[in-house]
Design a protein around this motif. Structure first.
Motif, PDB file in Angstrom:
ATOM      1  N   THR A 345      -5.511 -18.163  53.903  1.00  0.00           N
ATOM      2  CA  THR A 345      -6.273 -19.349  53.441  1.00  0.00           C
ATOM      3  C   THR A 345      -7.271 -19.205  52.193  1.00  0.00           C
ATOM      4  O   THR A 345      -7.296 -18.266  51.685  1.00  0.00           O
ATOM      5  CB  THR A 345      -7.162 -19.787  54.585  1.00  0.00           C
ATOM      6  OG1 THR A 345      -8.280 -18.711  54.726  1.00  0.00           O
ATOM      7  CG2 THR A 345      -6.255 -20.002  55.930  1.00  0.00           C
ATOM      8  N   LEU A 346      -7.890 -20.289  51.816  1.00  0.00           N
ATOM      9  CA  LEU A 346      -8.887 -20.216  50.561  1.00  0.00           C
ATOM     10  C   LEU A 346      -9.918 -19.148  50.908  1.00  0.00           C
ATOM     11  O   LEU A 346     -10.323 -18.457  50.204  1.00  0.00           O
ATOM     12  CB  LEU A 346      -9.455 -21.485  50.392  1.00  0.00           C
ATOM     13  CG  LEU A 346     -10.579 -21.487  49.239  1.00  0.00           C
ATOM     14  CD1 LEU A 346     -10.128 -21.262  47.844  1.00  0.00           C
ATOM     15  CD2 LEU A 346     -11.381 -22.716  49.166  1.00  0.00           C
ATOM     16  N   HIS A 347     -10.288 -19.215  52.338  1.00  0.00           N
ATOM     17  CA  HIS A 347     -11.388 -18.188  52.591  1.00  0.00           C
ATOM     18  C   HIS A 347     -10.916 -16.850  52.614  1.00  0.00           C
ATOM     19  O   HIS A 347     -11.876 -15.978  52.238  1.00  0.00           O
ATOM     20  CB  HIS A 347     -11.759 -18.578  54.110  1.00  0.00           C
ATOM     21  CG  HIS A 347     -12.062 -20.098  54.208  1.00  0.00           C
ATOM     22  ND1 HIS A 347     -11.332 -20.838  55.232  1.00  0.00           N
ATOM     23  CD2 HIS A 347     -12.990 -21.017  53.630  1.00  0.00           C
ATOM     24  CE1 HIS A 347     -11.923 -22.084  55.187  1.00  0.00           C
ATOM     25  NE2 HIS A 347     -12.730 -22.149  54.126  1.00  0.00           N
ATOM     26  N   GLU A 349      -8.835 -15.805  50.399  1.00  0.00           N
ATOM     27  CA  GLU A 349      -8.523 -15.472  48.992  1.00  0.00           C
ATOM     28  C   GLU A 349     -10.001 -15.176  48.540  1.00  0.00           C
ATOM     29  O   GLU A 349     -10.176 -14.038  47.851  1.00  0.00           O
ATOM     30  CB  GLU A 349      -8.080 -16.828  48.203  1.00  0.00           C
ATOM     31  CG  GLU A 349      -7.828 -16.748  46.954  1.00  0.00           C
ATOM     32  CD  GLU A 349      -7.192 -17.859  46.081  1.00  0.00           C
ATOM     33  OE1 GLU A 349      -7.261 -18.923  46.510  1.00  0.00           O
ATOM     34  OE2 GLU A 349      -6.955 -17.844  45.106  1.00  0.00           O
ATOM     35  N   THR A 371     -11.344 -20.160  38.181  1.00  0.00           N
ATOM     36  CA  THR A 371     -10.745 -20.721  39.478  1.00  0.00           C
ATOM     37  C   THR A 371     -10.185 -22.096  38.766  1.00  0.00           C
ATOM     38  O   THR A 371     -10.547 -22.682  38.090  1.00  0.00           O
ATOM     39  CB  THR A 371     -11.836 -20.998  40.369  1.00  0.00           C
ATOM     40  OG1 THR A 371     -12.785 -22.074  39.930  1.00  0.00           O
ATOM     41  CG2 THR A 371     -12.679 -19.976  40.609  1.00  0.00           C
ATOM     42  N   ASP A 373      -9.522 -24.204  40.729  1.00  0.00           N
ATOM     43  CA  ASP A 373     -10.067 -25.438  41.510  1.00  0.00           C
ATOM     44  C   ASP A 373     -11.686 -25.309  41.407  1.00  0.00           C
ATOM     45  O   ASP A 373     -12.289 -24.406  41.689  1.00  0.00           O
ATOM     46  CB  ASP A 373      -9.793 -25.458  42.960  1.00  0.00           C
ATOM     47  CG  ASP A 373     -10.187 -26.607  43.659  1.00  0.00           C
ATOM     48  OD1 ASP A 373     -11.391 -27.291  43.082  1.00  0.00           O
ATOM     49  OD2 ASP A 373     -10.053 -26.859  44.842  1.00  0.00           O
ATOM     50  N   THR A 376     -14.234 -24.010  43.911  1.00  0.00           N
ATOM     51  CA  THR A 376     -14.032 -22.638  44.422  1.00  0.00           C
ATOM     52  C   THR A 376     -15.362 -21.892  43.498  1.00  0.00           C
ATOM     53  O   THR A 376     -15.736 -20.677  44.120  1.00  0.00           O
ATOM     54  CB  THR A 376     -12.683 -21.869  44.087  1.00  0.00           C
ATOM     55  OG1 THR A 376     -11.807 -22.996  44.659  1.00  0.00           O
ATOM     56  CG2 THR A 376     -12.757 -20.456  44.653  1.00  0.00           C
ATOM     57  N   ASN A 591      -6.922 -19.436  42.974  1.00  0.00           N
ATOM     58  CA  ASN A 591      -6.163 -20.674  43.434  1.00  0.00           C
ATOM     59  C   ASN A 591      -5.010 -21.299  42.277  1.00  0.00           C
ATOM     60  O   ASN A 591      -5.251 -22.541  42.128  1.00  0.00           O
ATOM     61  CB  ASN A 591      -7.435 -22.132  43.335  1.00  0.00           C
ATOM     62  CG  ASN A 591      -8.609 -21.787  43.432  1.00  0.00           C
ATOM     63  OD1 ASN A 591      -9.569 -22.112  42.897  1.00  0.00           O
ATOM     64  ND2 ASN A 591      -8.825 -21.395  44.709  1.00  0.00           N
ATOM     65  N   LYS A 650      -3.458 -16.566  44.919  1.00  0.00           N
ATOM     66  CA  LYS A 650      -3.048 -18.038  45.452  1.00  0.00           C
ATOM     67  C   LYS A 650      -3.247 -17.674  46.672  1.00  0.00           C
ATOM     68  O   LYS A 650      -3.195 -16.796  47.569  1.00  0.00           O
ATOM     69  CB  LYS A 650      -1.630 -18.211  44.666  1.00  0.00           C
ATOM     70  CG  LYS A 650      -0.523 -17.502  45.349  1.00  0.00           C
ATOM     71  CD  LYS A 650       0.404 -17.962  44.673  1.00  0.00           C
ATOM     72  CE  LYS A 650       1.758 -18.983  45.168  1.00  0.00           C
ATOM     73  NZ  LYS A 650       1.991 -18.770  46.592  1.00  0.00           N
ATOM     74  N   VAL A 651      -3.044 -19.003  47.549  1.00  0.00           N
ATOM     75  CA  VAL A 651      -3.066 -19.112  48.751  1.00  0.00           C
ATOM     76  C   VAL A 651      -1.482 -19.343  49.136  1.00  0.00           C
ATOM     77  O   VAL A 651      -0.807 -19.778  48.495  1.00  0.00           O
ATOM     78  CB  VAL A 651      -3.873 -20.403  49.311  1.00  0.00           C
ATOM     79  CG1 VAL A 651      -3.249 -20.713  50.786  1.00  0.00           C
ATOM     80  CG2 VAL A 651      -5.183 -20.149  49.069  1.00  0.00           C
ATOM     81  N   LYS A 716     -10.214 -26.836  53.201  1.00  0.00           N
ATOM     82  CA  LYS A 716      -9.323 -26.702  52.127  1.00  0.00           C
ATOM     83  C   LYS A 716      -8.297 -25.799  52.811  1.00  0.00           C
ATOM     84  O   LYS A 716      -7.806 -24.836  51.959  1.00  0.00           O
ATOM     85  CB  LYS A 716      -9.951 -26.198  50.836  1.00  0.00           C
ATOM     86  CG  LYS A 716     -10.774 -27.042  50.102  1.00  0.00           C
ATOM     87  CD  LYS A 716     -11.449 -26.471  49.212  1.00  0.00           C
ATOM     88  CE  LYS A 716     -12.632 -27.181  48.334  1.00  0.00           C
ATOM     89  NZ  LYS A 716     -12.130 -28.332  47.615  1.00  0.00           N
ATOM     90  N   GLU A 718      -4.640 -24.836  53.959  1.00  0.00           N
ATOM     91  CA  GLU A 718      -3.230 -24.893  53.407  1.00  0.00           C
ATOM     92  C   GLU A 718      -2.382 -26.309  53.766  1.00  0.00           C
ATOM     93  O   GLU A 718      -2.336 -26.702  54.874  1.00  0.00           O
ATOM     94  CB  GLU A 718      -2.408 -23.957  53.812  1.00  0.00           C
ATOM     95  CG  GLU A 718      -0.958 -23.667  53.217  1.00  0.00           C
ATOM     96  CD  GLU A 718      -0.985 -23.603  51.774  1.00  0.00           C
ATOM     97  OE1 GLU A 718      -0.123 -24.031  51.020  1.00  0.00           O
ATOM     98  OE2 GLU A 718      -2.029 -23.023  51.317  1.00  0.00           O
TER      99      GLU A 718
END
Ligand code: SF4
Length: 938
Positions: A345-347, A349, A371, A373, A376, A591, A650-651, A716, A718
């Motif tokens: 997940t983003l977290h 990452e 980033t 995004d 982020t 990201n 990346k996720v 955010k 996936e």
């Protein structure tokens, strides 16, 4: 730390300061430049890092000829930086060398020969306010027929963008008028119907008249814009060639660095210099061979072209990685300096990147995090701060959102209209040193609303019980009494002196105070400028101007680069402009997935009525391929900032195709479930949710299930692509490319290639299903093209991005029109294509009538063009095009109201964090989060 950085810096400094370290090619150029060869233009092109600016600096250092060194950039000019770094102090004062940006040269030229000494430069936001101030004097049709304030705002924004583009292109009002008189006389030659021809002529004539009036007004009030300065210099040079001769009389050589960044207007200035003075001068231009500018150097001067392919990057492995990105045939990279990892997940990452940065920090290395995004950036910074790592953001900050500025503006607004409780309340809220308890303040506000009294009166009553309120009122009343004796700038200073804030900001002890200090200085500059503009220093005149300035555009806090350079971890979004001088040991790219980077190409300005025939180069259609090339250049540029390590992250499962080789990189590390999907602790769970823009997809997602919106946009998480998403996206891509190239014989081939390129595997139930859908998609695209080839449609625009402000919801709305078509009778229709995965009969009329997207997109057109489109068409895409008749709806007041209500209600609910689940059997069955959602009803 110094020891570690020394080798890199030593190499750089040696390179810059010594002509002995120049390569053979650079030495040869340096030698050739020692002797003047009049009338010659030498163009040196090469990739970034091929030593162009270094060589340019060496030439400037050694030349004994009177030389003018120009750069298109006002700031961040690489050759000037190299010269300043490598030359002794005072070198630039030597009389034989002048170094400046082309804009500054144009200003100087006009100051000397056109007496433009007192001219003030307007920022884009100030130019917008300038238009508002003189709106009655600008004969623009869309400024007259508007029915609402937002419509006028859009008309002003759109018109200003046209003016800016005309100035950037170097097109003067006279030239535009001549174009209309000579090119728009014969409907036959334009291949338009009589009505279309009349519309075009009217639109051009109106824009030209408005542009002419605007330029005259700028002159009358001694103000100008950055592009306008260059345009005016161009006009002056063309009208009075002897002025140009005189300005360049003592110059023997003109050196231009970063020529790829020349605007068309700047290029015209250079070309005028070359044409008028070429027998006397020698020209040398350095340009990036993959640069942003597609303008060709003309053949009428004797040209000598050099192409440099070597590179001076201190780490050859990093250079290899960077240059592979530019190559069409990207090979697998087996490189020690590049790593790629995936997280669940983003977290995860963010957590993993912070862990790697901690290691880098322990090794005393400088890090740049980029980033894809923008949201982020703050997440990374918060996490770094929690790990006690100093990190600074390179993102631009909006000036009027900084508390000290909000406070200053509220003060002036409250003094201008004390009976307006809103400004007084914001002043009390924003003032840092206020001794007023916020709960007391909230109670007073409640009273004012229930008893319908002014806040100032309620404060007077409450002052007997609160010392803080009494102090505030005494100060406010004093300022009010002095408001017609003191200037606005003085009032602001007095207020912050009395509240004690100014003292703190004069000698800031924290980064936050330093930022507030810079923000207050920038705000005071705006206040003083406003006093000059309205020709009065007093509050009743200045405050409304400042409020208009705040509401009509973005104003950024100037960046303190020296402070940023001292920070060892810098974080920015890839969309931001990052100062050239930032060089680091390691660059982290986060990201990296298709939607965030390269993302969708931004389109040009939307009015569609610019005289593109007059442009120096016909702007290339903004195709997907061109966008990908630009994105690769961007990566190439940022990778070269590093000297020792590149990390891509990346996720997991989010597709990223820009670097196919990245998946084979040596140290792929799968970081899954590292933090067990714990929400990042800094993510707020209460208070208003910050929302700046909406799109149809967001509204649709929220309306279907607010919890789904929460999982995808707030947490955010996936979102797995589905077969229908892949099918629809590829078809859209194919159609967009075909529409761009429809006049070319290879259009079909290109469209099928685009379809294939955007196809992604991994979400189909079987290889067989994927194969069948791929082939059906190709058939649908082929059938669509065959149908369209014979249709003779007047397509106004294809895949055009749009964005407009919705003041009713205090939000901007973004989207992309698939296509806008003009019917033979002049009617305008918004066209949306919908893929029909089942390939069966479908009631498009019903779908169109129920489609919120069509209504939103019609409203967007109305607000951006000031003219309501006739309607919208929904066309489905099947393997036999035309199997289902299109659905057509008309644009009316009702469709606008429905669309607007959707934006207002959705933004309100999202801001209020109304994210309750709305489970339904069908909704949950097709939801990408069904696996992780506890409310799943299936
Ligand atoms: S599974 Fe159902 S309830 Fe959960 S987010 Fe998706 S649509 Fe909403």
């Amino acid at each position: 730390m110094l020891r570690q950085r020394w080798p890199t810096y030593l190499q750089k400094i040696t390179r810059q300061s010594s002509t002995l370290s120049l390569s053979h090619e650079q030495q040869a150029l340096l030698e050739s430049q020692k002797h003047l060869e009049r009338g010659r233009l030498t163009i040196v092109s090469g990739l970034e890092g091929s030593g162009k600016s270094t060589c340019g600096a060496a030439i400037l250092k050694t030349t004994e000829l009177n030389t003018l060194a120009l750069s298109p950039r006002w700031i961040d000019n690489s050759m000037q930086r190299y010269v300043e770094d490598a030359m002794p102090i005072g070198f630039l004062d030597k009389s034989h060398l002048q170094m400046m940006s082309l804009g500054e040269w144009c200003e100087d030229f006009r100051r000397q020969y056109a007496s433009s000494a007192n001219e003030r430069l307007l920022s884009p936001a100030e130019a917008r306010v300038f238009i508002y101030q003189h709106i009655d004097e600008i004969p623009r049709a869309s400024f007259r027929g508007f029915k609402s304030k937002p419509m006028l705002q859009n008309a002003v924004s759109d018109t200003l963008r046209c003016f800016q583009e005309l100035e950037r292109q170097g097109i003067a009002p006279d030239e535009y008028a001549l174009y209309i008189q000579t090119n728009l006389v014969d409907p036959e030659s334009t291949k338009l119907t009589a009505k279309q021809f009349t519309d075009k002529l009217t639109a051009h004539t109106n824009l030209c008249e408005a542009y002419s009036a605007y330029r005259e007004l700028l002159k009358k009030y001694h103000v100008n814009t950055r592009h306008g300065v260059v345009l005016d210099a161009l006009e002056l040079a063309r009208e009075h060639p002897y002025y140009l001769h005189s300005a360049l009389e003592h110059i023997q050589k003109i050196v231009i660095d970063d020529a790829e960044h020349l605007t068309p207007a700047m290029m015209r200035v250079i070309l005028t210099c070359i044409m008028d003075t070429s027998p006397e001068h020698e020209f040398l231009a350095f340009e990036n061979k993959f640069g942003a500018n597609s303008i060709e150097w003309p053949n009428f001067v004797r040209q000598f072209k050099l192409e440099w392919n070597h590179n001076f990057h201190p780490n050859i492995e990093i250079y290899k990685v960077a240059s592979q990105i530019l190559s069409d045939n990207q090979k697998s990279s087996s490189n020690d300096v590049v790593e790629m990892f995936e997280s669940a997940t983003l977290h995860d990452e963010v957590a993993h990147v912070v862990k790697l940065i901690t290691e880098e920090k322990n090794a005393e290395k400088r890090v740049l995090v980029l980033t894809a995004d923008p949201s982020t950036v703050q997440l990374v910074i918060n996490q770094l701060h929690q790990s006690d790592i100093c990190a600074a953001s390179l993102e631009h900050k909006e000036l009027f959102k900084i508390p000290i500025v909000r406070s200053g503006l509220s003060l002036l607004m409250a003094l201008a209209s004390p009976s307006d409780s809103l400004h007084l309340f914001s002043l009390l809220q924003a003032t840092q040193n206020s001794q007023i308890d916020t709960t007391v303040l909230a109670k007073i506000m409640e009273d004012t609303t229930s008893r319908h009294i002014n806040l100032i009166d309620a404060l007077a009553t409450a002052a007997t019980e609160s010392e803080g309120i009494e102090l505030f009122l005494t100060l406010f009343n004093r300022l009010q009494k002095e408001s017609m004796m003191l200037s606005c700038a003085e009032l602001v200073q007095l207020y912050f002196t009395e509240t004690g804030e100014l003292n703190k900001l004069m000698e800031p002890e924290s980064e936050a105070d330093a930022e507030s200090s810079m923000a207050l200085a920038a705000f005071l500059r705006h206040v003083i400028e406003a006093q000059n503009v309205v020709r009065s220093p007093y509050v009743p005149f200045v405050a409304p101007y400042l409020q208009q300035l705040q509401s009509t555009g973005r104003h950024y806090l100037p960046r303190d680069l020296s402070a940023l350079k001292s920070n060892d971890v810098l974080v920015a979004s890839l969309k931001n402009s990052i100062p050239e001088q930032i060089e680091v040991d390691s660059v982290f790219f986060m990201n990296m997935h298709d939607n965030a980077f390269p993302g969708r190409a931004r389109r040009g300005i939307g009015s569609g009525i610019l005289p593109t025939e007059l442009f120096l180069s016909k702007e290339k259609p903004n195709t997907r391929l061109e966008h990908l090339t630009k994105s690769r250049n961007q990566l190439f540029h940022h990778i070269q900032r590093a000297t020792s390590r590149i990390v891509f992250s990346k996720v997991h499962d989010k597709p990223w195709h820009l670097l196919p080789w990245a998946h084979d990189a040596k140290s792929i590390e799968n970081v899954k479930q590292e933090t067990q999907q714990e929400p990042i602790s800094t993510m707020p769970t209460s208070g208003t949710f910050e929302l700046h823009h909406l799109s149809f997809t967001q509204i649709d997602e929220f309306v279907r299930c607010p919890h789904r919106y929460y999982l995808s946009r707030v947490l955010k998480l996936e979102q797995k692509p589905t077969a229908s998403m892949v099918y629809g996206r590829s078809l859209h891509e194919g159609i967009a490319v075909w529409s761009q190239y429809s006049k070319e014989s290879t259009a079909r081939e290109k469209a099928l290639e685009a379809f294939e390129l955007s196809w992604t595997s991994g979400c189909f139930r079987s290889k067989l299903e994927e194969k069948a859908l791929f082939s059906m998609g190709q058939d649908a695209l082929n059938s669509f093209i065959s149908h369209e080839e014979n249709a003779q449609k007047d397509i106004i625009t294809v895949e055009e991005s749009f964005e407009f402000e919705v003041p009713e919801a205090d939000i901007s709305f973004q989207g992309v029109w698939d296509r806008i078509e003009r019917m033979p009778n002049g009617d305008i229709y918004i066209v949306e294509f919908k893929s029909n995965l089942a390939n069966v009969a479908r009631d498009n009329q019903k779908l169109a009538e129920e489609s919120l997207q069509l209504k939103l997109y019609m409203l967007a057109y109305y607000r951006l063009h000031g003219i309501r489109p006739t309607g919208a068409i929904l066309r489905s895409l099947e393997d036999q095009h035309g199997l289902n008749a299109p659905g057509i709806i008309q644009a009316t007041d009702d469709t606008d109201t429905e669309a607007l209500a959707a934006v207002v209600n959705t933004s309100k609910a999202i801001r209020a964090r109304s994210f309750d689940p709305k489970p339904s059997y069908l909704g949950c069955a097709f939801c990408s989060f069904a696996d992780v959602c506890n409310n799943n009803s299936t």
